[in-house]
Design an enzyme around this catalytic site. Structure first.
Site, PDB file in Angstrom:
ATOM      1  N   TYR A  11     -16.779 -19.007 -27.744  1.00 26.29           N
ATOM      2  CA  TYR A  11     -17.804 -17.962 -27.671  1.00 26.29           C
ATOM      3  C   TYR A  11     -18.482 -18.092 -26.324  1.00 26.29           C
ATOM      4  CZ  TYR A  11     -22.002 -15.369 -29.235  1.00 26.29           C
ATOM      5  OH  TYR A  11     -23.031 -14.482 -29.382  1.00 26.29           O
ATOM      6  N   TYR A 165     -21.951 -16.024 -41.408  1.00 25.61           N
ATOM      7  CA  TYR A 165     -22.280 -17.170 -40.558  1.00 25.61           C
ATOM      8  C   TYR A 165     -23.791 -17.354 -40.450  1.00 25.61           C
ATOM      9  CZ  TYR A 165     -22.943 -20.083 -36.467  1.00 25.61           C
ATOM     10  OH  TYR A 165     -23.357 -21.085 -35.633  1.00 25.61           O
ATOM     11  N   HIS A 166     -24.485 -16.303 -40.073  1.00 26.50           N
ATOM     12  CA  HIS A 166     -25.914 -16.429 -39.809  1.00 26.50           C
ATOM     13  C   HIS A 166     -26.735 -16.538 -41.083  1.00 26.50           C
ATOM     14  CE1 HIS A 166     -24.264 -14.722 -36.069  1.00 26.50           C
ATOM     15  NE2 HIS A 166     -25.080 -15.591 -35.530  1.00 26.50           N
ATOM     16  N   LYS A 531     -43.303 -14.918 -31.797  1.00 27.56           N
ATOM     17  CA  LYS A 531     -41.931 -14.888 -31.280  1.00 27.56           C
ATOM     18  C   LYS A 531     -41.900 -13.925 -30.091  1.00 27.56           C
ATOM     19  CE  LYS A 531     -38.396 -16.006 -32.675  1.00 27.56           C
ATOM     20  NZ  LYS A 531     -37.541 -17.130 -32.173  1.00 27.56           N
ATOM     21  N   ASP A 535     -35.689 -12.888 -28.631  1.00 23.74           N
ATOM     22  CA  ASP A 535     -35.055 -13.916 -29.466  1.00 23.74           C
ATOM     23  C   ASP A 535     -35.349 -13.641 -30.940  1.00 23.74           C
ATOM     24  OD1 ASP A 535     -34.120 -16.246 -30.662  1.00 23.74           O
ATOM     25  OD2 ASP A 535     -35.929 -17.369 -30.144  1.00 23.74           O
ATOM     26  N   HIS A 537     -33.834 -15.254 -33.511  1.00 27.01           N
ATOM     27  CA  HIS A 537     -33.577 -16.399 -34.376  1.00 27.01           C
ATOM     28  C   HIS A 537     -34.925 -16.947 -34.851  1.00 27.01           C
ATOM     29  CE1 HIS A 537     -29.575 -16.211 -32.510  1.00 27.01           C
ATOM     30  NE2 HIS A 537     -29.171 -16.804 -33.615  1.00 27.01           N
TER      31      HIS A 537
END
Length: 658
Positions: A11, A165-166, A531, A535, A537
């Site tokens: 990746y 995945y996340h 935040k 981003d 996440h």
């Protein structure tokens, strides 16, 4: 006879299209068999490099692609008709696929020859990564239009890569990962069916082009069983719900990125064996083997991996595929009653959770209500609590912490790749040049067509291709649709989430300090968790917010994607005692100073600012020199201890004995 190995990817993408192109060429020369493109956050969230929210984010976690010229530069000298390209792109997936198709056409490659995948799973963006743009119903429309278009015009393309995945990165248990990913698949397939854009006879082709992108954790036996359960449930759903008779179309096809959540900053050399074990979970079982694998690098918890680190991860795959005897055997778990029992358990649990989501009205309703997000935040809180208590061992973090000095990290400044400090300025200059040389009238007409068709039921892929050919930019395409669709702020999952059920002595002591300090200052302590930037996440920020609430703070958390000025305004309006900033994208050296400056200009310089994220030690020192009270990185896993530090900083800032 040996099986063919899976597609091997890394990746990658950073700084600029030209730099990423050079990296791709090197990786292909080393034996990589496919490309996996990482885009930067402005590209993923539909902003041009010169937008206010793009500050500090350009080229940091991927490559910036603002226009067709950048797409050409990204794949210069790489024959797209021979390449299998995976693009991690969601909200702007339609736009990036259009740029890719037009770039291929200008190489002389017809769309029918293109092979690859757009991730395009927008539902999980509301739950984990946070790179959504539009409200769920409109996002689902874009996904539906892309699927209907590609089935006819780019038949080798996977238009949707349902991404569990996340979900695991956000704290999902294996049952939740199965259930929420498959609930997403149901929502998308129902939408395609209801749109009427695909003939009933061709619906099997839609199912056959849906792929999955999964996470594989260090509990590799459980992960392997999860993948067998995934295959069984997918076959069941596509046969019983959608009537797909061809077993080839019902086969679950998936790629994998092994777990990054469990990679540690402490003793990072241990990450190598973690990555190998995680790879085994998706390769050992022939009947549930991944079609493509990409591995993180050992130093991902420290910063951006270097080309050598990516090469090491590629070599891990090559040793397993070409030196071991794994590919010489049929499924080595057939007939194992232990494996079957575990698979049955996971299937039962996932079916029950899928039924629960369907009873709510499906995945979109479960996103809008906050149900799925809250469930993930609660599961992640339980995982964190288990690590902090020592119930879940993490070698080098909460057990076996004694260590020799590692030569790998003796010089932290050279053990990670540094993003090009000129990437943002270069991208802005390239964007200005692109805008200057294009036909502005043609761009205006294409964007007006896009806005007009967005107000109808027309498939938006043709209008998007027209905008790409005319020379529109990523920000202009997304901006036109924002005008029609509006924007969305997803539930944070923090309100109502269960944190630490048993306070324990350490948390009880911090809670008492919070109460006492609040009384001394004339009210309850207020913590703003912010935040800044793009981003998305937010897992760490959410866990900090939940633990702070458990510790007795009043928590102000407005979610992701805020400008520094918005964070400052909230801190002043809420009269907070501390500001906590979470940044994992590498933009801390731009955004944190902006917040500090804003607080000073607002007369609130006395409010202590705490920073958490993937911050190199040298950057942490620089931030502290600029006025940051404390910096916490992944090695600081004790959330209750962090709460104690925050109380201490509040007391210092207010002249109280600490």
């Amino acid at each position: 006879m040996r099986d063919k190995p899976w597609v091997m990817r890394t990746y990658a993408g950073h700084s600029s299209a030209a730099a990423s192109n050079a990296l791709y060429r090197r990786n292909l020369a080393k034996g990589q068999t496919g490309l996996s493109v990482a885009f930067d956050l402005p590209t993923q969230t539909g902003y041009d490099p010169d937008h206010e929210l793009s500050r500090g984010e350009v080229g940091k976690v991927g490559v910036p692609v603002a226009d067709l010229g950048q797409m050409h530069a990204l794949f210069d000298g790489i024959p797209l008709g021979e390449m299998n390209t995976s693009m991690t792109i969601n909200a702007t997936a339609m736009w990036l696929l259009a740029l890719y198709q037009v770039a291929a056409e200008e190489q002389g490659v017809d769309a029918v020859s293109l092979a690859g995948t757009t991730q395009n799973d927008i539902i999980k963006e509301y739950l984990s990564r946070g790179t959504y743009v539009f409200p769920p119903e409109h996002s689902l429309r874009l996904t539906t239009d892309m699927i209907a278009y590609t089935v006819v015009h780019i038949p080798k393309w996977n238009p949707l890569n349902i991404c569990s995945y996340h979900l695991q990165e956000a704290g999902a248990t294996p049952v939740q990962e199965l259930a929420y990913a498959l609930s997403t698949a149901i929502a998308v397939l129902d939408s395609v069916k209801d749109s009427g854009q695909v003939a009933e006879a061709d619906f099997g082709k839609v199912v056959g082009r849906i792929s999955f992108f999964v996470n594989s954790g260090v509990r590799f036996v459980e992960e392997m069983c999860k993948m067998r359960a995934f295959g069984r449930l997918w076959d069941e759903i596509t046969h019983e719900r959608y009537g797909v008779e061809d077993p080839k179309m019902r086969r679950m096809r998936y790629g994998v990125q092994v777990n990054s959540l469990g990679l540690t900053e402490a003793q990072p050399e241990n990450n190598v064996q973690r990555i190998v074990l995680e790879m085994l979970g998706v390769t050992l079982s022939k009947d549930a083997r991944a079609r493509a694998v990409q591995l993180p690098a050992w130093n991902e918890a420290l910063g951006l991996p270097r080309p050598w680190d990516q090469q090491w991860s590629l070599r891990l795959q090559q040793v397993l595929a070409f030196e071991s005897d794994l590919l010489e055997y049929d499924d080595i778990f057939d007939g194992s009653h232990v494996i079957e029992a575990k698979v049955d358990e996971l299937v039962r649990g996932a079916r029950a959770e899928i039924d629960r989501v369907q009873a709510m009205g499906g995945a979109i309703a479960a996103v809008e209500s906050g149900y799925m997000k809250q469930a993930l935040v609660a599961a992640h809180a339980q995982r964190r609590a288990a690590i902090e208590s020592g119930e879940q061992q993490v070698i080098g973090v909460n057990s076996y912490v004694e260590s020799e000095q590692s030569p790998l990290t003796a010089d932290l400044e050279t053990s990670i790749q540094t993003a090009d400090p000129q990437a943002e300025a270069s991208a802005i200059e390239a964007l200005r040049e692109w805008r200057a040389q294009r036909d502005a009238d043609a761009v205006r007409a294409a964007l007006e067509r896009l806005r007009a068709e967005a107000k109808t039921d027309a498939n938006l892929m043709d209008a998007t291709l027209a905008a790409a050919r005319a020379g529109a930019t990523t920000g202009e395409w997304a901006g036109a649709l924002r005008e029609v669709f509006g924007e969305f702020r997803a539930p944070t999952g923090v309100t109502g989430s269960v944190g630490v059920s048993d306070a324990g002595g350490e948390l009880a002591a911090v809670r008492e300090r919070v109460r006492e300090t609040g009384e001394e200052l004339g009210g309850r302590l207020r913590l703003l968790v912010g935040k800044p930037g793009l981003d998305g996440h937010s897992n760490g920020a959410e866990q900090v917010a939940v633990r702070a609430r458990d510790a007795g703070f009043e928590v102000i958390y407005q979610g992701i994607r805020l400008t520094p000025s918005e964070i400052v305004a909230a801190a002043v309006a809420e009269d907070v005692h501390c500001v906590g900033l979470s940044i994992l994208s590498g933009s801390h050296m731009e955004l944190v100073p902006d917040v500090l400056r804003g607080l000073r200009e607002s007369g609130a310089a006395e409010i202590p600012v705490i920073v958490g994220g993937i911050v190199p030690e040298s950057d942490a020192r620089r931030l502290e020199e600029q006025g940051v009270a404390a910096v916490f990185t992944p090695k600081d896993f004790g959330l209750t201890e962090i709460m104690g530090h925050i109380v201490t900083e509040i007391r210092k800032a207010n002249g109280l004995q600490h």
